[in-house]
Design a protein around this motif. Sequence first.
Motif, PDB file in Angstrom:
ATOM      1  N   VAL A 168       0.838  -1.206   0.000  1.00  0.00           N
ATOM      2  CA  VAL A 168       0.000   0.000   0.000  1.00  0.00           C
ATOM      3  C   VAL A 168       0.870   1.252   0.000  1.00  0.00           C
ATOM      4  O   VAL A 168       0.638   2.198  -0.764  1.00  0.00           O
ATOM      5  CB  VAL A 168      -0.933   0.007   1.230  1.00  0.00           C
ATOM      6  CG1 VAL A 168      -1.609   1.375   1.385  1.00  0.00           C
ATOM      7  CG2 VAL A 168      -1.989  -1.082   1.104  1.00  0.00           C
ATOM      8  N   LEU A 169       1.900   1.269   0.854  1.00  0.00           N
ATOM      9  CA  LEU A 169       2.764   2.441   0.954  1.00  0.00           C
ATOM     10  C   LEU A 169       3.549   2.676  -0.336  1.00  0.00           C
ATOM     11  O   LEU A 169       3.698   3.812  -0.786  1.00  0.00           O
ATOM     12  CB  LEU A 169       3.731   2.279   2.136  1.00  0.00           C
ATOM     13  CG  LEU A 169       3.095   2.289   3.531  1.00  0.00           C
ATOM     14  CD1 LEU A 169       4.149   1.988   4.592  1.00  0.00           C
ATOM     15  CD2 LEU A 169       2.428   3.627   3.824  1.00  0.00           C
ATOM     16  N   GLU A 170       4.033   1.589  -0.933  1.00  0.00           N
ATOM     17  CA  GLU A 170       4.833   1.727  -2.155  1.00  0.00           C
ATOM     18  C   GLU A 170       3.986   2.129  -3.355  1.00  0.00           C
ATOM     19  O   GLU A 170       4.443   2.859  -4.233  1.00  0.00           O
ATOM     20  CB  GLU A 170       5.571   0.414  -2.434  1.00  0.00           C
ATOM     21  CG  GLU A 170       6.677   0.122  -1.430  1.00  0.00           C
ATOM     22  CD  GLU A 170       7.257  -1.267  -1.581  1.00  0.00           C
ATOM     23  OE1 GLU A 170       6.885  -1.960  -2.567  1.00  0.00           O
ATOM     24  OE2 GLU A 170       8.065  -1.682  -0.719  1.00  0.00           O
ATOM     25  N   SER A 171       2.741   1.667  -3.374  1.00  0.00           N
ATOM     26  CA  SER A 171       1.857   1.986  -4.496  1.00  0.00           C
ATOM     27  C   SER A 171       1.175   3.339  -4.318  1.00  0.00           C
ATOM     28  O   SER A 171       0.745   3.951  -5.295  1.00  0.00           O
ATOM     29  CB  SER A 171       0.785   0.906  -4.658  1.00  0.00           C
ATOM     30  OG  SER A 171      -0.116   0.931  -3.552  1.00  0.00           O
ATOM     31  N   GLY A 172       1.073   3.779  -3.051  1.00  0.00           N
ATOM     32  CA  GLY A 172       0.363   5.026  -2.766  1.00  0.00           C
ATOM     33  C   GLY A 172      -1.142   4.875  -2.829  1.00  0.00           C
ATOM     34  O   GLY A 172      -1.887   5.845  -2.681  1.00  0.00           O
ATOM     35  N   ASN A 173      -1.628   3.653  -3.006  1.00  0.00           N
ATOM     36  CA  ASN A 173      -3.066   3.389  -3.090  1.00  0.00           C
ATOM     37  C   ASN A 173      -3.617   3.090  -1.696  1.00  0.00           C
ATOM     38  O   ASN A 173      -3.834   1.937  -1.333  1.00  0.00           O
ATOM     39  CB  ASN A 173      -3.325   2.212  -4.038  1.00  0.00           C
ATOM     40  CG  ASN A 173      -4.805   1.932  -4.217  1.00  0.00           C
ATOM     41  OD1 ASN A 173      -5.649   2.766  -3.877  1.00  0.00           O
ATOM     42  ND2 ASN A 173      -5.121   0.761  -4.732  1.00  0.00           N
TER      43      ASN A 173
END
Length: 262
Positions: A137-142
Motif C-alpha cells: 500500500v505504501l509503495e503503491s500510494g493506493n
Amino acid sequence: MSDGIDINKALSILSMRTPHGHDETAEHSDHGEHKDGAAVSGCHHAGNGHGVSEDMRSMGQTLNLMGPGGEESATPVSGEELEEQRRVMQKEREAREIKIRAELESMSLQELLNAILKSQSERTMTYKEYDHGLQVVLESGNLSSYPNVCAKATASFAVLSDSINVMKGILASAKWKRPDLATLVKKLQDCEREKLNATVALHLEQLRATDPFLLEQDGKGDKRVSKLLHEGALSLKAKVAQTIEDINDIIEELRCEAADKE
C-alpha cells in the motif's frame, strides 16, 4: 486473544502518546517469532495437521479507515450495515466454534498442545502477510486498498484466536483438568491482543506519514509533525518487540509441556 483488527483500540494507543511519542511501546513471535515476524526454526511439532481451512480463512470484515489526509479511503458503510456485519460474523463464529470443538476434543493432550503451537505459527505468517500488505500500500500510494489488507488479516486472526480459545477451554475442562495450562494460554491470548493493537497503531502511524500536507510541510523545512510521527513509530515498534518477548516466553513453556508428553 487477538480476534481481529480493532481500529478504535489502535487509535486509542496513538491518542495516549506523550507529545514526543514516548510511551515505552515493537516487533513479531510464533511458536516463537523473530522481531521481524519470521518464524524461529527451533522445535517443530508435526501435530495432527490441524490447520485453518481456506473457506474459514476467507471469512472476515471490511474495515473503514480515514486516510492520512482525513479523507475516507473506502466506500462508506452505514451503522446499520456494520451492525448487520457484526451479527453475521458472530453467527459464523459460533458455528465455527462448534465444528472446531468437535475436532479438538478428540485429541490427546500432546496433540492439543501441538495444535496450539501450530496455530501460533500460523499467526506469525499472518503478521508477515499483514505487514507485507501495508508495504505494498505504501509503495503503491493506493491507500484505499488498506481496508482490504485489514479484512484479510482480520479473517485469519479471528479464526486462529477462536481455535486457541476453544483449546484453552478444553485444557481446563473435566477431560484434562489442566487449569495451569489454560491460564498460560490465556496469557498468550492477552499478549497477542496487545501486540495486534500496537501493530495496527504502527500501521496507522506509517500511513499518516504519507499525508501530502505533511510532505509539503517537510519540503518547507517544518519537520515537527514528521518528527513526532517518527518518534511515535519507534515507540510502537519497541512495544511490539517487548510483547513478542513475552509471547516467546509463554510459547517456550508450552513447547516444553508438549515435549514432556512425548
